[in-house]
Scaffold this motif. Structure first.
Motif, PDB file in Angstrom:
ATOM      1  N   LEU A   1     -55.692 106.814 101.507  1.00  0.00           N
ATOM      2  CA  LEU A   1     -56.116 105.630 100.740  1.00  0.00           C
ATOM      3  C   LEU A   1     -56.645 104.544 101.674  1.00  0.00           C
ATOM      4  CD1 LEU A   1     -53.330 105.418  98.014  1.00  0.00           C
ATOM      5  CD2 LEU A   1     -55.693 106.196  97.743  1.00  0.00           C
ATOM      6  N   LEU A   2     -55.978 104.339 102.789  1.00  0.00           N
ATOM      7  CA  LEU A   2     -56.458 103.360 103.758  1.00  0.00           C
ATOM      8  C   LEU A   2     -57.782 103.827 104.356  1.00  0.00           C
ATOM      9  CD1 LEU A   2     -56.131 100.761 105.353  1.00  0.00           C
ATOM     10  CD2 LEU A   2     -54.624 101.991 106.935  1.00  0.00           C
ATOM     11  N   ARG A   3     -57.893 105.113 104.643  1.00  0.00           N
ATOM     12  CA  ARG A   3     -59.141 105.650 105.187  1.00  0.00           C
ATOM     13  C   ARG A   3     -60.299 105.424 104.227  1.00  0.00           C
ATOM     14  NH1 ARG A   3     -62.800 108.897 104.675  1.00  0.00           N
ATOM     15  NH2 ARG A   3     -61.899 109.977 102.922  1.00  0.00           N
ATOM     16  N   GLN A   4     -60.059 105.663 102.941  1.00  0.00           N
ATOM     17  CA  GLN A   4     -61.130 105.473 101.954  1.00  0.00           C
ATOM     18  C   GLN A   4     -61.528 103.999 101.841  1.00  0.00           C
ATOM     19  OE1 GLN A   4     -62.929 107.905 100.313  1.00  0.00           O
ATOM     20  NE2 GLN A   4     -64.188 106.128  99.903  1.00  0.00           N
ATOM     21  N   THR A   5     -60.545 103.121 101.865  1.00  0.00           N
ATOM     22  CA  THR A   5     -60.843 101.691 101.807  1.00  0.00           C
ATOM     23  C   THR A   5     -61.664 101.269 103.021  1.00  0.00           C
ATOM     24  OG1 THR A   5     -58.814 101.254 100.562  1.00  0.00           O
ATOM     25  CG2 THR A   5     -59.810  99.384 101.695  1.00  0.00           C
ATOM     26  N   LEU A   6     -61.283 101.753 104.204  1.00  0.00           N
ATOM     27  CA  LEU A   6     -62.029 101.426 105.413  1.00  0.00           C
ATOM     28  C   LEU A   6     -63.425 102.021 105.389  1.00  0.00           C
ATOM     29  CD1 LEU A   6     -59.171 101.836 108.024  1.00  0.00           C
ATOM     30  CD2 LEU A   6     -60.232  99.697 107.268  1.00  0.00           C
ATOM     31  N   SER A   7     -63.566 103.206 104.838  1.00  0.00           N
ATOM     32  CA  SER A   7     -64.888 103.821 104.705  1.00  0.00           C
ATOM     33  C   SER A   7     -65.780 102.974 103.794  1.00  0.00           C
ATOM     34  CB  SER A   7     -64.743 105.243 104.153  1.00  0.00           C
ATOM     35  OG  SER A   7     -66.001 105.840 103.998  1.00  0.00           O
ATOM     36  N   ASN A   8     -65.204 102.489 102.698  1.00  0.00           N
ATOM     37  CA  ASN A   8     -65.959 101.609 101.790  1.00  0.00           C
ATOM     38  C   ASN A   8     -66.328 100.300 102.491  1.00  0.00           C
ATOM     39  OD1 ASN A   8     -65.710 103.530  99.777  1.00  0.00           O
ATOM     40  ND2 ASN A   8     -63.999 102.519  98.782  1.00  0.00           N
ATOM     41  N   LEU A   9     -65.411  99.784 103.309  1.00  0.00           N
ATOM     42  CA  LEU A   9     -65.691  98.563 104.067  1.00  0.00           C
ATOM     43  C   LEU A   9     -66.820  98.798 105.073  1.00  0.00           C
ATOM     44  CD1 LEU A   9     -65.082  95.665 104.919  1.00  0.00           C
ATOM     45  CD2 LEU A   9     -63.138  96.538 106.245  1.00  0.00           C
ATOM     46  N   GLU A  10     -66.801  99.929 105.712  1.00  0.00           N
ATOM     47  CA  GLU A  10     -67.868 100.268 106.651  1.00  0.00           C
ATOM     48  C   GLU A  10     -69.222 100.288 105.942  1.00  0.00           C
ATOM     49  OE1 GLU A  10     -69.202 103.835 109.715  1.00  0.00           O
ATOM     50  OE2 GLU A  10     -67.379 104.086 108.536  1.00  0.00           O
ATOM     51  N   THR A  11     -69.258 100.887 104.771  1.00  0.00           N
ATOM     52  CA  THR A  11     -70.496 100.934 103.992  1.00  0.00           C
ATOM     53  C   THR A  11     -70.949  99.535 103.600  1.00  0.00           C
ATOM     54  OG1 THR A  11     -69.986 103.137 103.152  1.00  0.00           O
ATOM     55  CG2 THR A  11     -71.560 101.820 101.880  1.00  0.00           C
ATOM     56  N   ALA A  12     -70.008  98.696 103.170  1.00  0.00           N
ATOM     57  CA  ALA A  12     -70.351  97.323 102.792  1.00  0.00           C
ATOM     58  C   ALA A  12     -70.931  96.566 103.988  1.00  0.00           C
ATOM     59  CB  ALA A  12     -69.121  96.612 102.238  1.00  0.00           C
ATOM     60  N   CYS A  13     -70.399  96.819 105.172  1.00  0.00           N
ATOM     61  CA  CYS A  13     -70.940  96.193 106.388  1.00  0.00           C
ATOM     62  C   CYS A  13     -72.361  96.662 106.653  1.00  0.00           C
ATOM     63  CB  CYS A  13     -70.058  96.502 107.586  1.00  0.00           C
ATOM     64  SG  CYS A  13     -68.495  95.629 107.619  1.00  0.00           S
ATOM     65  N   LYS A  14     -72.586  97.957 106.518  1.00  0.00           N
ATOM     66  CA  LYS A  14     -73.928  98.506 106.740  1.00  0.00           C
ATOM     67  C   LYS A  14     -74.943  97.870 105.804  1.00  0.00           C
ATOM     68  CE  LYS A  14     -72.562 103.109 108.304  1.00  0.00           C
ATOM     69  NZ  LYS A  14     -72.521 104.542 107.954  1.00  0.00           N
ATOM     70  N   GLU A  15     -74.486  97.573 104.580  1.00  0.00           N
ATOM     71  CA  GLU A  15     -75.371  97.012 103.558  1.00  0.00           C
ATOM     72  C   GLU A  15     -75.380  95.486 103.562  1.00  0.00           C
ATOM     73  OE1 GLU A  15     -73.888  98.875 100.003  1.00  0.00           O
ATOM     74  OE2 GLU A  15     -74.705 100.840 100.576  1.00  0.00           O
ATOM     75  N   TYR A  16     -74.640  94.875 104.495  1.00  0.00           N
ATOM     76  CA  TYR A  16     -74.522  93.417 104.585  1.00  0.00           C
ATOM     77  C   TYR A  16     -74.139  92.807 103.239  1.00  0.00           C
ATOM     78  CZ  TYR A  16     -76.601  93.989 109.164  1.00  0.00           C
ATOM     79  OH  TYR A  16     -76.848  94.381 110.458  1.00  0.00           O
ATOM     80  N   ASP A  17     -73.195  93.469 102.542  1.00  0.00           N
ATOM     81  CA  ASP A  17     -72.701  93.007 101.242  1.00  0.00           C
ATOM     82  C   ASP A  17     -71.470  92.133 101.481  1.00  0.00           C
ATOM     83  OD1 ASP A  17     -71.584  92.660  98.728  1.00  0.00           O
ATOM     84  OD2 ASP A  17     -71.953  94.728  98.093  1.00  0.00           O
ATOM     85  N   GLU A  18     -71.712  90.838 101.668  1.00  0.00           N
ATOM     86  CA  GLU A  18     -70.660  89.905 102.073  1.00  0.00           C
ATOM     87  C   GLU A  18     -69.504  89.854 101.079  1.00  0.00           C
ATOM     88  OE1 GLU A  18     -70.099  85.182 103.113  1.00  0.00           O
ATOM     89  OE2 GLU A  18     -72.095  86.073 103.244  1.00  0.00           O
ATOM     90  N   ASP A  19     -69.802  89.842  99.792  1.00  0.00           N
ATOM     91  CA  ASP A  19     -68.736  89.790  98.786  1.00  0.00           C
ATOM     92  C   ASP A  19     -67.850  91.028  98.859  1.00  0.00           C
ATOM     93  OD1 ASP A  19     -69.601  87.319  97.849  1.00  0.00           O
ATOM     94  OD2 ASP A  19     -70.855  88.195  96.279  1.00  0.00           O
ATOM     95  N   ALA A  20     -68.466  92.186  98.994  1.00  0.00           N
ATOM     96  CA  ALA A  20     -67.691  93.429  99.090  1.00  0.00           C
ATOM     97  C   ALA A  20     -66.890  93.460 100.387  1.00  0.00           C
ATOM     98  CB  ALA A  20     -68.627  94.642  99.002  1.00  0.00           C
ATOM     99  N   VAL A  21     -67.465  92.971 101.475  1.00  0.00           N
ATOM    100  CA  VAL A  21     -66.751  92.943 102.760  1.00  0.00           C
ATOM    101  C   VAL A  21     -65.483  92.117 102.634  1.00  0.00           C
ATOM    102  CG1 VAL A  21     -66.842  92.082 105.142  1.00  0.00           C
ATOM    103  CG2 VAL A  21     -68.746  93.419 104.228  1.00  0.00           C
ATOM    104  N   VAL A  22     -65.593  90.932 102.054  1.00  0.00           N
ATOM    105  CA  VAL A  22     -64.422  90.057 101.899  1.00  0.00           C
ATOM    106  C   VAL A  22     -63.360  90.733 101.037  1.00  0.00           C
ATOM    107  CG1 VAL A  22     -63.629  87.870 100.926  1.00  0.00           C
ATOM    108  CG2 VAL A  22     -65.713  87.930 102.303  1.00  0.00           C
ATOM    109  N   ALA A  23     -63.772  91.297  99.905  1.00  0.00           N
ATOM    110  CA  ALA A  23     -62.819  91.952  98.998  1.00  0.00           C
ATOM    111  C   ALA A  23     -62.166  93.164  99.656  1.00  0.00           C
ATOM    112  CB  ALA A  23     -63.524  92.352  97.703  1.00  0.00           C
ATOM    113  N   LEU A  24     -62.958  93.949 100.359  1.00  0.00           N
ATOM    114  CA  LEU A  24     -62.428  95.163 100.987  1.00  0.00           C
ATOM    115  C   LEU A  24     -61.551  94.860 102.198  1.00  0.00           C
ATOM    116  CD1 LEU A  24     -65.566  97.379 100.513  1.00  0.00           C
ATOM    117  CD2 LEU A  24     -63.285  97.847  99.568  1.00  0.00           C
ATOM    118  N   GLN A  25     -61.821  93.771 102.895  1.00  0.00           N
ATOM    119  CA  GLN A  25     -60.935  93.368 103.986  1.00  0.00           C
ATOM    120  C   GLN A  25     -59.546  93.059 103.434  1.00  0.00           C
ATOM    121  OE1 GLN A  25     -63.436  90.243 105.722  1.00  0.00           O
ATOM    122  NE2 GLN A  25     -63.286  91.323 107.667  1.00  0.00           N
ATOM    123  N   SER A  26     -59.511  92.359 102.316  1.00  0.00           N
ATOM    124  CA  SER A  26     -58.235  92.035 101.679  1.00  0.00           C
ATOM    125  C   SER A  26     -57.535  93.305 101.208  1.00  0.00           C
ATOM    126  CB  SER A  26     -58.467  91.086 100.503  1.00  0.00           C
ATOM    127  OG  SER A  26     -57.260  90.802  99.856  1.00  0.00           O
TER     128      SER A  26
END
Length: 75
Positions: free
Chosen positions: A30-55
């Protein structure tokens, strides 16, 4: 020339990728999947998703750490 936010997101993406790989080794799926989603959000420069996924990653890390401590009886 890249601005500071772009470099910060690239650093976060790189670090997140490394952590995600470590999670796979320990079976923290579950942590791996969350981090994978965060990595994708970073690649896409999706600031809102980055903040939510960091939390979400911080919360998932706490659950994972508790489970690993119980499994290995670490105090």
């Amino acid at each position: 020339r890249k601005n500071t936010e772009d470099r910060d997101c690239e650093t976060l993406q790189s670090n997140t990728h490394k952590l995600s790989g470590s999670c796979a080794i320990f079976g923290a799926s579950l942590l791996r999947q969350t981090l994978s989603n965060l990595e994708t959000a970073c690649k896409e420069y999706d600031e809102d998703a980055v903040v939510a996924l960091q939390s979400k990653a911080r919360d998932e890390w706490q659950r994972t750490k508790t489970a690993l401590n119980a499994l290995y009886q670490i105090t």
